[in-house]
Design an enzyme around this catalytic site. Structure first.
Site: not given
Ligand code: ZN
Ligand code: ZN
Ligand code: FE
Length: 323
Positions: A146, A92, A133, A144, A148, A38, A35
């Site tokens: 997140h 994660h 999203n 993971h 934007q 991570c 990932c």
């Molecule tokens: Zn991750």
């Protein structure tokens, strides 16, 4: 032709910019190997709780190449801007933000405020767009947690419409349109799903998406940087609660889009009122609401239930969230 194209193209018919970039085409659905968000990669390193990284597949760049120039009729512009990823936790395996502690959510918001501040004095930066999203159903390739950031050289279309309508409302009535919407939602009450001292959340009367939630600060304020530390903390709590409800209302995690609507970074927009919009995309269990021909081609949404019913369901779900 340039080897790659990254530019803004003007749609003179709709009067809006389209961000064009073929840098993005190489984006993998799931990156091979580990990932990328991570801790412990070359980019992420260690010892962070919240991290902002440049987006590797940007639609905008700080030093964009010259736009294509061979058009007699069409207008293009430099794709100046920044696209970043905000990694919300080093962990994660988190389904959604409500699983994080209120303290962690506060840290995310504080970093975000700091980030907005950076651009207040930068000339090309017209708008700070923050969005999230969530869910493979709407095409999110990285699990993971997140969100934007797009720092834009123009004001996005939807915000432009909100500015236009709230400006003219203010001229006519001398009041904030959003404050009046909040008052109306409060007095009808049937669509309010959550409230604390400083924030209120409801499924608006005119909801477009099945589980569309708007979260407003009760204080009339325009930019994220205007919020005080108590407002930030209470927003973290509001988000945690609302997202917990959203993810349990259908007994299954809800795919959604979340956007921050704040005023442009420069200029006087006293008549505007910042807010978050969340578009929960399931109509019922496993049934996705598609924005299709009517919505994209006509621009008007169809709502397959009534917002009051979904608000009731969501209120019940929130009651069962132990926050
Ligand atoms: Zn991750
Ligand atoms: Zn207001
Ligand atoms: Fe809005």
């Amino acid at each position: 032709m340039n080897k790659y194209v990254i530019e803004l193209r003007w749609d003179p018919i709709l009067g809006e910019w389209v961000m064009v970039s073929n840098i993005r085409e190489k984006r993998p659905w799931q990156p091979r190997g580990g990932c990328p968000f991570c801790p412990g990669t070359l980019e992420t390193g260690y010892d962070w709780e919240v991290l902002i990284l440049p987006n590797k597949f940007p639609m905008l760049m700080l030093k964009p190449p010259k736009p294509t120039k061979h058009h007699k009729f069409f207008k293009v512009s430099k794709a100046i801007g920044e696209c970043k990823v905000l990694i919300e936790t080093p962990v994660h395996d988190v389904e959604d933000l409500h699983e994080l502690s209120a303290e962690q959510l506060t840290k995310i918001l504080i970093l975000l405020v700091k980030e907005v501040k950076k651009y207040l004095g930068i000339k090309w930066a017209k708008y700070f767009m923050f969005f999230r999203n969530k869910g493979k159903e709407i095409g999110v390739s990285l699990t993971h947690p997140h969100s934007q950031i797009y720092v834009l050289p123009f004001i996005p279309n939807k915000v432009m419409r909100e500015l236009k309508n709230s400006r003219s409302y203010f001229k006519r009535k001398g009041r904030c349109l959003f404050c009046d919407v909040i008052d109306a939602e409060k007095s009808e009450g049937t669509r309010v799903i959550y409230e604390n001292n400083l924030w209120i959340a409801f499924i608006p009367f005119f909801s477009h998406w099945p589980f569309e939630i708007h979260i407003y600060p009760k204080r009339h304020t325009q930019l994220l940087t205007d919020l005080n530390s108590t407002e930030i903390k209470e927003l973290a709590l509001a988000l945690k609660t609302v997202l917990c409800g959203l993810n349990s209302v259908l007994g299954k995690p809800m795919p959604y889009m979340m956007v921050l609507h704040q005023s442009p970074l420069k200029g006087n927009y006293d008549f505007y009122h910042l807010h978050l919009e969340i578009y929960g995309a399931f109509r019922s269990i496993g049934k996705l609401k598609y924005a299709a021909s009517m919505e994209h081609g006509g621009g008007n949404f169809t709502y397959d239930d009534v917002p009051e019913e979904n608000a009731k369901r969501l209120r019940e779900a929130i009651k069962n969230c132990m926050i």
